[in-house]
Write a protein that holds these residues in place. Structure first.
Motif, PDB file in Angstrom:
ATOM      1  N   LEU A  54      -6.221   4.654  -2.628  1.00  0.00           N
ATOM      2  CA  LEU A  54      -6.187   3.511  -2.186  1.00  0.00           C
ATOM      3  C   LEU A  54      -7.020   3.189  -1.009  1.00  0.00           C
ATOM      4  N   GLN A  55      -7.445   4.183  -0.279  1.00  0.00           N
ATOM      5  CA  GLN A  55      -8.042   4.071   1.002  1.00  0.00           C
ATOM      6  C   GLN A  55      -9.565   4.324   0.592  1.00  0.00           C
ATOM      7  N   SER A  56      -9.845   5.003  -0.468  1.00  0.00           N
ATOM      8  CA  SER A  56     -11.049   5.200  -1.106  1.00  0.00           C
ATOM      9  C   SER A  56     -11.718   3.587  -1.657  1.00  0.00           C
ATOM     10  N   ILE A  57     -10.942   2.875  -2.319  1.00  0.00           N
ATOM     11  CA  ILE A  57     -11.082   1.733  -2.810  1.00  0.00           C
ATOM     12  C   ILE A  57     -11.761   0.685  -1.707  1.00  0.00           C
ATOM     13  N   THR A  58     -10.727   0.914  -0.573  1.00  0.00           N
ATOM     14  CA  THR A  58     -10.935   0.015   0.644  1.00  0.00           C
ATOM     15  C   THR A  58     -12.226   0.316   1.301  1.00  0.00           C
ATOM     16  N   SER A  59     -12.561   1.568   1.330  1.00  0.00           N
ATOM     17  CA  SER A  59     -13.777   2.288   2.334  1.00  0.00           C
ATOM     18  C   SER A  59     -14.881   1.836   1.473  1.00  0.00           C
ATOM     19  N   ARG A  92     -10.986  -6.674  -2.772  1.00  0.00           N
ATOM     20  CA  ARG A  92     -10.071  -5.147  -2.740  1.00  0.00           C
ATOM     21  C   ARG A  92      -8.584  -5.432  -3.009  1.00  0.00           C
ATOM     22  N   TYR A  93      -8.138  -6.794  -2.787  1.00  0.00           N
ATOM     23  CA  TYR A  93      -6.592  -7.036  -3.223  1.00  0.00           C
ATOM     24  C   TYR A  93      -6.457  -7.103  -4.955  1.00  0.00           C
ATOM     25  N   MET A  94      -7.613  -7.834  -5.491  1.00  0.00           N
ATOM     26  CA  MET A  94      -7.720  -7.717  -6.895  1.00  0.00           C
ATOM     27  C   MET A  94      -7.580  -6.179  -7.459  1.00  0.00           C
ATOM     28  N   VAL A  95      -8.592  -5.653  -7.025  1.00  0.00           N
ATOM     29  CA  VAL A  95      -8.779  -4.218  -7.480  1.00  0.00           C
ATOM     30  C   VAL A  95      -7.761  -3.260  -7.287  1.00  0.00           C
ATOM     31  N   THR A  96      -6.981  -3.485  -6.001  1.00  0.00           N
ATOM     32  CA  THR A  96      -5.843  -2.692  -5.764  1.00  0.00           C
ATOM     33  C   THR A  96      -4.684  -2.928  -6.557  1.00  0.00           C
ATOM     34  N   MET A 126       0.747  -1.103  -0.101  1.00  0.00           N
ATOM     35  CA  MET A 126      -0.022  -0.004  -0.014  1.00  0.00           C
ATOM     36  C   MET A 126       0.954   1.066  -0.082  1.00  0.00           C
ATOM     37  N   ALA A 127       1.754   1.103   0.712  1.00  0.00           N
ATOM     38  CA  ALA A 127       2.699   2.443   0.815  1.00  0.00           C
ATOM     39  C   ALA A 127       3.461   2.646  -0.713  1.00  0.00           C
TER      40      ALA A 127
END
Ligand SMILES: Nc1ncnc2c1ncn2[C@@H]1O[C@H](COP(=O)(O)OP(=O)(O)O)[C@@H](O)[C@H]1O
Ligand SMILES: [Mg+2]
Lengths: 263, 408
Positions: B363-368, B380-384, B334-335
């Protein structure tokens, strides 16, 4: 020619070895203020090595460097800069991602109150480029968008930023077209007019004829010959560079002007 | 009036809005993309999630979004420095976890007060980077390998530091926990801050304009700067207002953003920052122009791991504990992904500090957003992963475009 003034930079008996290769042996070399010295020689003769010794990139194994009358050692590029010896290297001279101003002041940025003084640097950049009559449209565009001649101009202008006394140019016209070569040779003339000692390394005899005052020939890492511009001919030079009077150029020269081939 | 920098007749540029737009399009086409892709991407993501669930753009969710971005976002700040040199640090996750563990163990098991414990954690981070830098400059080991070794080594050290229990809970009454979870700017303070930011921008620009005029260089009009500053204040004040509808701007996100603003100034306005860009652009040219390249590498690796440690401390504060898994999982990626998504080139020499802010928000928007619409971690992993791949592809393509249009 100002051959009467004292040399600003001189090397005495300099030698440099790379493993089994004796790249330089017992080389003497002088530059005086306001003079253009051409350094010529075959590929591998040791020209670049000599320049790198004078610019602090390499350390000599033996011999002495005298700058402005006193013996010096040049432990690194920074030390050379501080002495007043600037170098325009054959390659790898500019950072493409930075603009012209940033490249001109690379490693010697001006600051005020701890931050970069962009205005002062930009102002000085224009003054410097105008002094060289250089044709650069904007100093705030990345180096990568300039032509080969403009890049070489920036590289040469950069060497002048610290007000050096000696400027060394390693094959500055090698990759340039006719017009751009003329532009760079004009710059070399300007450097001489400004009283700098100029060392010009080149393969191109026309460049030598155009701007040099004196010519040093390096051959196999040793002092070959030294000529004043007035008493040199192309065939003498070729003979000194190749070490033989018996080659195509000198043969043709001797057919047309029989006296020439005896150097 | 003719300015010293506007005398060349070949200069195709004027300041009418149309010409500015054309210049913008030209820059885009030549691969000079800057922050544009990430901001466009962020807007698209927000629109998509908002259309799925209106709560996504609620004040509450955005306040939460900022709170949960700060720790890893702080790690990203250091990652950007390393990427600017064209190097990589794969160990930031482990270093953050280990530093958080050091801080927690000192506070909980050794009764240290919080500040000195944080100091030691940051120093540990700094020391790691110094070692990386020396390994890199003295022995020429690729940073990829050094930091991959560091990833494992400091994961191990984290387990040692934590000891048998595995999890260390910070004391619930610690100000650090308060700071990271429950402290928010008062509405008044947030508006004052927005105005101050605008004034600082305006003041700085006006000083520059004066200096440029005095040096006979072209400069934008004071009016245009005033308009920009006013727009900036309005924008910031609106953000503050919207967040104030819920709890407001958290102290921790504020600290994160202030650090980004500060580091942006450092890399753009100081000699050190200029040298970082130079070394990232052409190391040999930098060396020959007298820049002490080795020092730049050591300093940047050290800064990177120090920010990683800082992020680890913030993560511990936010989660109120440090566990064996802290800094593990996807922290590392993520970083690094935040920096790359924010437009920092993997090839060195190009990028902005604000990549940490916008990349992390993406990244955080995708997670949230995926959480809100009830999608699980695997998606989420795949989208990220997909977004990261897209960002790297944009980076490579724009590099190619720059090359073919002669912008290096
Ligand atoms: N770094 C080095 N390591 C080993 N040998 C070198 C190095 N630099 C130059 N040489 C050798 O020294 C000799 C002189 O090289 P150089 O100074 O580059 O010649 P020139 O510039 O005149 O073509 C060549 O034989 C070259 O192979
Ligand atoms: Mg050479």
């Amino acid at each position: 020619m100002t051959t009467t003034s004292a040399p600003v930079l001189s090397l005495k008996g300099v030698g440099k070895r790379f493993g089994a290769v004796q790249a330089l042996a017992d080389v003497d070399f002088d530059v005086r203020p306001g003079e253009v010295v051409a350094l010529v020689g075959d590929n591998g003769a040791g020209k670049s090595t000599l320049v790198k010794i004078m610019s602090g990139v390499y350390q000599p194994d033996e011999g002495e460097i005298v700058f402005d009358g006193s013996p010096v050692s040049i432990p690194g590029p920074k030390a050379a800069q501080q002495l007043g010896i600037a170098t325009v290297f054959q390659d790898l001279a500019l950072a493409d991602n930075l603009d012209v101003v940033a490249n001109l002041y690379l490693g010697q940025e001006l600051t005020s109150a701890g931050t970069l003084d962009e205005v002062e640097m930009e102002k000085n950049s224009w003054a410097l480029l105008r002094q060289l009559s250089a044709k650069i449209p904007s100093v705030r565009i990345p180096i990568a968008s300039l032509s080969g001649g403009q890049r070489q101009t920036v590289a040469i202008a950069r060497s002048l930023v610290g007000n050096p006394k000696v400027v060394m140019l390693d094959e500055p016209t090698a990759a340039l077209g006719v017009a751009q070569t003329a532009e760079v040779l004009n710059l070399v003339e300007r450097l001489r007019e400004n009283g700098l000692g100029v060392v010009l390394i080149t393969h191109n005899m026309a460049d030598v004829q155009a701007v040099a005052d004196r010519i040093y020939v390096l051959r196999l890492g040793r002092n070959g010959a030294e000529f004043g511009i007035d008493d040199v001919t192309t065939d003498k030079l070729v003979a000194a560079i190749t070490g033989a009077s018996d080659n195509a150029v000198s043969q043709r020269a001797s057919r047309t002007a029989p006296k020439g081939a005896e150097a | 009036m003719s300015f010293a920098d506007k005398t060349d007749e070949r200069l195709v540029e004027d300041s009418s809005p149309k010409a500015m737009l054309e210049g913008f399009v030209r820059r885009m086409k030549s691969g000079d993309l800057g922050m544009v892709p990430v901001i466009v991407g962020l807007l698209i993501i927000w629109v998509v999630f908002y259309s799925q669930n209106e709560r996504f753009l609620s004040s509450r969710n955005l306040v939460e979004l900022l709170l949960s971005s700060s720790a890893i976002g702080m790690i990203s700040v250091g990652v950007i420095m390393v990427l600017l040199l064209g190097e990589i640090d794969l160990s930031v996750g482990s270093v953050s976890g280990m530093s958080g563990a050091i801080m927690a163990v000192l506070v909980v098991y050794h009764d240290w007060s919080v500040l000195p414990a944080i100091g030691v954690a940051l120093l540990a981070g700094l020391a790691i980077g110094v070692v990386y830098g020396l390994l890199y400059t003295r022995f020429g080991v690729p940073s990829f390998v050094i930091t991959l070794a560091g990833l494992l080594a400091f994961l191990g050290l984290q387990l040692v530091v934590l000891g048998d229990n595995g999890t260390v809970n910070l004391p619930g009454d610690s100000w650090l926990i308060d700071f990271a979870n429950f402290k928010f700017l008062s509405p008044l303070a947030s508006y004052v801050l927005a105005v101050l930011a605008g004034l600082a921008y305006f003041g700085g620009r006006v000083l520059t304009i004066r200096k440029r005029r005095a040096a006979n260089l072209s400069a934008p009009s004071v009016l245009s700067v005033a308009i920009r500053a006013a727009l900036m204040v309005a924008g910031l004040a609106y953000v503050a207002y919207y967040l104030n509808l819920d709890r407001g701007i958290g102290y921790m996100p504020l600290l994160w953003i202030l650090v980004i603003v500060f580091m942006d100034q450092v890399i753009r306005k100081t000699r050190f920052g200029r040298h970082v860009f130079a070394v990232g652009g052409n190391e040999e040219a930098s060396r020959r122009s007298g820049i002490r390249v080795d020092r730049v590498y050591v300093a940047v690796f050290a800064l990177c791991t120090m920010f990683a440690a800082f992020g680890g401390v913030l993560a511990a504060a936010r989660l109120q504990s440090v566990a064996q898994s802290s800094g593990g999982g996807d922290t590392n990626l993520m970083a690094i992904a935040a920096a790359v998504i924010g437009g920092v080139s993997l090839f060195g020499g190009r990028g902005s500090m604000y990549a940490a802010l916008f990349g992390m928000l993406v990244l955080q928007s995708i997670t949230s957003g995926l959480n809100l619409i009830g999608v699980d971690a695997e998606v989420r992993y795949m989208v990220t992963g997909g977004v990261l791949l897209l960002a790297v592809t944009i980076d490579s393509l724009s590099r190619r475009a720059r090359r073919s249009s002669g912008r290096g």
